[in-house]
Design a protein around this motif. Structure first.
Motif, PDB file in Angstrom:
ATOM      1  N   ALA A 126       0.908  -1.296  -0.055  1.00  0.00           N
ATOM      2  CA  ALA A 126       0.178  -0.065   0.095  1.00  0.00           C
ATOM      3  C   ALA A 126       0.703   1.222  -0.127  1.00  0.00           C
ATOM      4  O   ALA A 126       0.475   2.318  -0.396  1.00  0.00           O
ATOM      5  CB  ALA A 126      -1.021  -0.127   1.216  1.00  0.00           C
ATOM      6  N   GLY A 127       2.046   1.264   0.512  1.00  0.00           N
ATOM      7  CA  GLY A 127       2.835   2.379   0.601  1.00  0.00           C
ATOM      8  C   GLY A 127       3.698   2.651  -0.767  1.00  0.00           C
ATOM      9  O   GLY A 127       4.510   3.298  -0.705  1.00  0.00           O
ATOM     10  N   HIS A 128       3.668   1.688  -1.328  1.00  0.00           N
ATOM     11  CA  HIS A 128       4.450   1.915  -2.675  1.00  0.00           C
ATOM     12  C   HIS A 128       4.104   3.300  -3.506  1.00  0.00           C
ATOM     13  O   HIS A 128       2.848   3.606  -3.518  1.00  0.00           O
ATOM     14  CB  HIS A 128       4.006   0.828  -3.944  1.00  0.00           C
ATOM     15  N   SER A 129       5.110   3.932  -4.173  1.00  0.00           N
ATOM     16  CA  SER A 129       4.871   5.263  -4.827  1.00  0.00           C
ATOM     17  C   SER A 129       4.798   5.153  -6.291  1.00  0.00           C
ATOM     18  O   SER A 129       5.388   4.422  -6.962  1.00  0.00           O
ATOM     19  CB  SER A 129       6.039   6.283  -4.613  1.00  0.00           C
ATOM     20  N   ASN A 130       3.554   5.217  -6.724  1.00  0.00           N
ATOM     21  CA  ASN A 130       3.048   5.261  -8.149  1.00  0.00           C
ATOM     22  C   ASN A 130       3.627   6.457  -8.712  1.00  0.00           C
ATOM     23  O   ASN A 130       3.790   6.532 -10.086  1.00  0.00           O
ATOM     24  CB  ASN A 130       1.454   5.246  -8.410  1.00  0.00           C
ATOM     25  N   THR A 131       4.094   7.486  -8.206  1.00  0.00           N
ATOM     26  CA  THR A 131       4.702   8.507  -8.747  1.00  0.00           C
ATOM     27  C   THR A 131       6.232   7.942  -9.462  1.00  0.00           C
ATOM     28  O   THR A 131       6.515   8.556 -10.334  1.00  0.00           O
ATOM     29  CB  THR A 131       4.955   9.727  -7.699  1.00  0.00           C
ATOM     30  N   GLU A 132       6.714   7.482  -8.596  1.00  0.00           N
ATOM     31  CA  GLU A 132       7.895   6.704  -8.862  1.00  0.00           C
ATOM     32  C   GLU A 132       7.826   5.976 -10.172  1.00  0.00           C
ATOM     33  O   GLU A 132       8.697   5.863 -10.978  1.00  0.00           O
ATOM     34  CB  GLU A 132       8.623   5.812  -7.847  1.00  0.00           C
ATOM     35  N   GLU A 133       6.920   5.154 -10.430  1.00  0.00           N
ATOM     36  CA  GLU A 133       6.581   4.169 -11.176  1.00  0.00           C
ATOM     37  C   GLU A 133       6.416   5.112 -12.422  1.00  0.00           C
ATOM     38  O   GLU A 133       6.630   4.772 -13.637  1.00  0.00           O
ATOM     39  CB  GLU A 133       5.551   3.073 -11.040  1.00  0.00           C
ATOM     40  N   LEU A 134       5.416   6.162 -12.273  1.00  0.00           N
ATOM     41  CA  LEU A 134       5.228   7.002 -13.490  1.00  0.00           C
ATOM     42  C   LEU A 134       6.567   7.797 -14.040  1.00  0.00           C
ATOM     43  O   LEU A 134       6.498   7.873 -15.180  1.00  0.00           O
ATOM     44  CB  LEU A 134       4.323   8.159 -12.953  1.00  0.00           C
ATOM     45  N   GLY A 135       7.425   8.202 -12.956  1.00  0.00           N
ATOM     46  CA  GLY A 135       8.228   8.710 -13.603  1.00  0.00           C
ATOM     47  C   GLY A 135       9.523   7.686 -14.446  1.00  0.00           C
ATOM     48  O   GLY A 135      10.155   8.007 -15.454  1.00  0.00           O
ATOM     49  N   VAL A 136       9.417   6.435 -13.978  1.00  0.00           N
ATOM     50  CA  VAL A 136      10.266   5.378 -14.584  1.00  0.00           C
ATOM     51  C   VAL A 136       9.595   5.368 -16.075  1.00  0.00           C
ATOM     52  O   VAL A 136      10.627   5.057 -16.933  1.00  0.00           O
ATOM     53  CB  VAL A 136      10.226   4.261 -13.682  1.00  0.00           C
ATOM     54  N   LEU A 137       8.240   5.065 -16.081  1.00  0.00           N
ATOM     55  CA  LEU A 137       7.832   4.967 -17.542  1.00  0.00           C
ATOM     56  C   LEU A 137       8.008   6.118 -18.528  1.00  0.00           C
ATOM     57  O   LEU A 137       8.224   6.005 -19.606  1.00  0.00           O
ATOM     58  CB  LEU A 137       6.028   4.523 -17.270  1.00  0.00           C
TER      59      LEU A 137
END
Length: 200
Positions: A126-137
Motif C-alpha cells: 500500500a505504501g508503494h509510490s506510483n509517482t516513482e513508477e510514473l517517472g520510470v515509465l
C-alpha cells in the motif's frame, strides 16, 4: 459502484469535451474545459493514479485554465471571423481527428509491455509510490513521446505570445526602440526666464 461512477464521469467528460468545441462563447468553452479536467481527475482517482489526478487539478485547473480565462477576457477575441471558415476546414479537422483515433487504437492494441508493467503495480504494498513508477515509465519507455509533447507545448507558448502581441486598431503602443534612443534634448527643455523688476 465503481462501474457506475466510471460511466457517470465518462459521460460527463464526453459531454464537456463536446461543449468545449461547440460552445459559441469562449468563456463558456473554457469553463466546460475545467469541467472536463475535473471529471478526468475523478477517472484517474478510480484508476488509483492519485498523483496524476492531483496534478491535473492543481496545474491545469488551478493555473493554466485561470490564465486562459484571463487571456480570453483581456484580449477580447472576436470569434465571428474565426467561425466563418469552420465548414471549409471541417474535412481537414475530421481527417486529423481520425488519424489521432487510429494512433490511440494502435497504441492500446500493440504496446503490451507498458500494460504489463502497469498491471504489476497491483502486487505492490500500500505504501508503494506510483509517482516513482510514473517517472520510470515517462523517462524510459515513453521518453521520446514526452520530449515531443514538450516541443509541442513550447510551440504553443510561442504562438500564444505571438497572438498576444498582435497589432490592433485603436490601441496605443510604445516603441521600445524610440524610448531607448531618446536624448536629453528630447526630454528636457531649458527656458531662460527673466527676473522680475521688483526682485532686482
Amino acid at each position: 459502484m465503481e462501474k457506475f461512477l466510471f460511466y457517470l464521469f465518462a459521460a460527463v467528460l464526453v459531454f464537456a469535451a463536446v461543449r468545449v468545441i461547440t460552445a459559441r462563447n469562449s468563456v463558456h468553452a473554457a469553463l466546460f474545459l475545467v469541467l472536463a479536467f475535473f471529471t478526468s481527475s475523478a477517472l484517474w482517482l478510480l484508476l488509483e493514479a492519485e498523483f496524476l489526478a492531483i496534478v491535473l487539478v492543481l496545474v491545469y485547473v488551478g493555473a493554466v485554465m485561470v490564465l486562459f480565462l484571463f487571456v480570453i477576457m483581456m484580449l477580447d477575441v472576436n470569434t465571428a471571423p474565426l467561425r466563418e471558415g469552420f465548414v471549409r476546414n471541417a474535412p481537414l479537422g475530421i481527417a486529423i481527428a481520425a488519424v489521432i483515433v487510429i494512433e490511440m487504437t494502435l497504441v492500446l492494441t500493440t504496446d503490451q509491455s507498458a500494460i504489463a508493467q502497469l498491471q504489476t503495480l497491483k502486487g505492490y504494498a500500500a505504501g508503494h509510490s506510483n509517482t516513482e513508477e510514473l517517472g520510470v515509465l515517462l523517462y524510459t519507455l515513453y521518453a521520446y513521446p514526452t520530449e515531443l509533447a514538450t516541443a509541442v507545448l513550447l510551440v504553443a507558448m510561442v504562438a500564444a505570445t505571438a497572438l498576444a502581441l498582435r497589432r490592433r486598431e485603436g490601441v496605443k503602443y510604445l516603441d521600445p526602440a524610440r524610448q531607448v534612443a531618446i536624448s536629453r534634448e528630447g526630454r528636457v527643455r531649458l527656458v531662460d526666464l527673466k527676473a522680475d523688476d521688483r526682485e532686482s
